[in-house]
Design an enzyme around this catalytic site. Structure first.
Site, PDB file in Angstrom:
ATOM      1  N   GLY A 124      72.232  38.077  51.850  1.00 48.03           N
ATOM      2  CA  GLY A 124      71.410  38.177  53.059  1.00 48.03           C
ATOM      3  C   GLY A 124      71.248  36.855  53.791  1.00 48.03           C
ATOM      4  N   GLY A 129      73.609  43.972  54.047  1.00 46.84           N
ATOM      5  CA  GLY A 129      73.308  44.035  55.480  1.00 46.84           C
ATOM      6  C   GLY A 129      74.371  44.746  56.297  1.00 46.84           C
ATOM      7  N   GLU A 182      76.944  38.613  42.343  1.00 47.10           N
ATOM      8  CA  GLU A 182      76.227  38.367  43.594  1.00 47.10           C
ATOM      9  C   GLU A 182      75.535  37.006  43.518  1.00 47.10           C
ATOM     10  OE1 GLU A 182      75.357  41.960  45.991  1.00 47.10           O
ATOM     11  OE2 GLU A 182      73.755  42.020  44.525  1.00 47.10           O
ATOM     12  N   HIS A 216      69.733  43.936  40.298  1.00 42.74           N
ATOM     13  CA  HIS A 216      69.876  43.229  41.582  1.00 42.74           C
ATOM     14  C   HIS A 216      68.938  42.019  41.558  1.00 42.74           C
ATOM     15  CE1 HIS A 216      69.717  42.292  45.822  1.00 42.74           C
ATOM     16  NE2 HIS A 216      70.844  42.972  45.950  1.00 42.74           N
ATOM     17  N   SER A 260      76.791  38.582  51.645  1.00 45.31           N
ATOM     18  CA  SER A 260      77.206  38.355  53.034  1.00 45.31           C
ATOM     19  C   SER A 260      78.661  38.734  53.313  1.00 45.31           C
ATOM     20  CB  SER A 260      76.931  36.911  53.458  1.00 45.31           C
ATOM     21  OG  SER A 260      75.544  36.645  53.378  1.00 45.31           O
TER      22      SER A 260
HETATM   23  C1  PEP Z   1      72.824  42.687  48.603  1.00 43.83           C
HETATM   24  O1  PEP Z   1      71.728  42.999  49.089  1.00 43.83           O
HETATM   25  O2  PEP Z   1      73.103  42.907  47.405  1.00 43.83           O
HETATM   26  C2  PEP Z   1      73.794  42.025  49.461  1.00 43.83           C
HETATM   27  C3  PEP Z   1      74.983  41.698  48.984  1.00 43.83           C
HETATM   28  O3  PEP Z   1      73.364  41.812  50.724  1.00 43.83           O
HETATM   29  P1  PEP Z   1      74.219  41.127  51.910  1.00 43.83           P
HETATM   30  O4  PEP Z   1      75.563  41.793  51.932  1.00 43.83           O
HETATM   31  O5  PEP Z   1      73.416  41.365  53.137  1.00 43.83           O
HETATM   32  O6  PEP Z   1      74.337  39.680  51.548  1.00 43.83           O
END
Ligand code: PEP
Length: 241
Positions: free
Chosen positions: A164, A225, A158, A86, A203
């Site tokens: 976030g 989130g 990601e 991550h 997100s």
């Molecule tokens: C994450 O923490 O890997 C993530 C995708 O967070 P969010 O969905 O809040 O962007």
């Protein structure tokens, strides 16, 4: 690092009570903090969905590594998946591709399925370096595995600038990168890459999940989130219908 045990258990119970609304062929995986894993396993019982993932595991097998949690410990809960690489682990805890390759190998040796995260930061995207960055994350970690191990890996794209932040990649940006990831992996693993699940994370919310998930190379989502609200998490999972 969200929720006390009491809050986390309540959230899991709310999710469990809504799983019958989710299409049968959708695999749900929940990834609570370490402290919540055993209670989560008890709440899940022998349900098929959701599977259980940890958010990290150690790059050592066992021994005097105070504070670390090994892959074999997780497998003994039992936990079936582990998120590795991550961007927060890479950024705040100095996890390099080399460390992540060790972690992935140990996870696989304990029969955990790694969910391996890749993605570029904003400056890299703005400098048109995103394909190069993701290619090196794949080359230095996943492409070092043998085909039998590779078959068990799930990839999560990601973009760090979307995690976030409320800023989501467009469906086109997600599809473009997912297709790139699949083609890059096919360069090493051939046809196997066609069945590698590639998740999008950053997100995701009920209002944008359907469009992102409808892209041909987007096989699912890694939800941060929005997973803290059972209704939103279930609505996102239901977007596959
Ligand atoms: C994450 O923490 O890997 C993530 C995708 O967070 P969010 O969905 O809040 O962007």
């Amino acid at each position: 690092m969200n929720t006390t045990l009491k809050e986390g258990k309540k959230l899991i119970e709310e999710i469990l009570s809504g799983t019958d609304r989710i299409p049968q062929d959708v695999t749900l995986i929940i990834a609570p903090p370490f402290t919540h894993l055993c209670p989560a396993a008890r709440l899940i019982g022998n349900r098929r969905n959701p599977a259980l993932a940890a958010q990290n595991s150690a790059n050592r097998e066992s021994g005097a590594y105070t504070g670390e949690v090994s892959a074999s410990m997780l497998a003994s809960i039992p936990c079936s998946h582990v998120i590795l690489g991550h961007s927060e682990r890479r950024e705040y805890y100095g996890e390099t591709n080399e460390i992540l390759l060790d972690k992935i190998r140990l996870a696989l040796a304990s029969r955990l399925r790694p969910i391996f995260c890749v993605g570029e930061v904003l400056a890299e995207r703005e400098g048109s370096m995103h394909f190069q960055v993701v290619a090196s994350q794949l080359r230095e970690v996943l492409c070092q595995l043998g085909p039998e191990d590779f078959k068990k890996v799930i990839v999560a794209y990601e973009p760090v600038w979307a995690i976030g932040t409320g800023k989501t990649a467009t469906a086109e940006q997600a599809q473009e990168m997912h297709a790139f990831i699949r083609a890059f992996l096919a360069g090493t693993f051939g046809d196997l890459a066609a069945s590698t699940p590639i998740l999008y994370g950053g997100s995701c919310k009920p209002s944008n999940a359907r469009e992102i998930f409808s892209q041909p190379d987007v096989d699912g989502g890694l939800i941060g989130g929005a997973s803290l609200k059972a209704e939103d998490f279930l609505a996102i999972a239901g977007s596959f219908a």
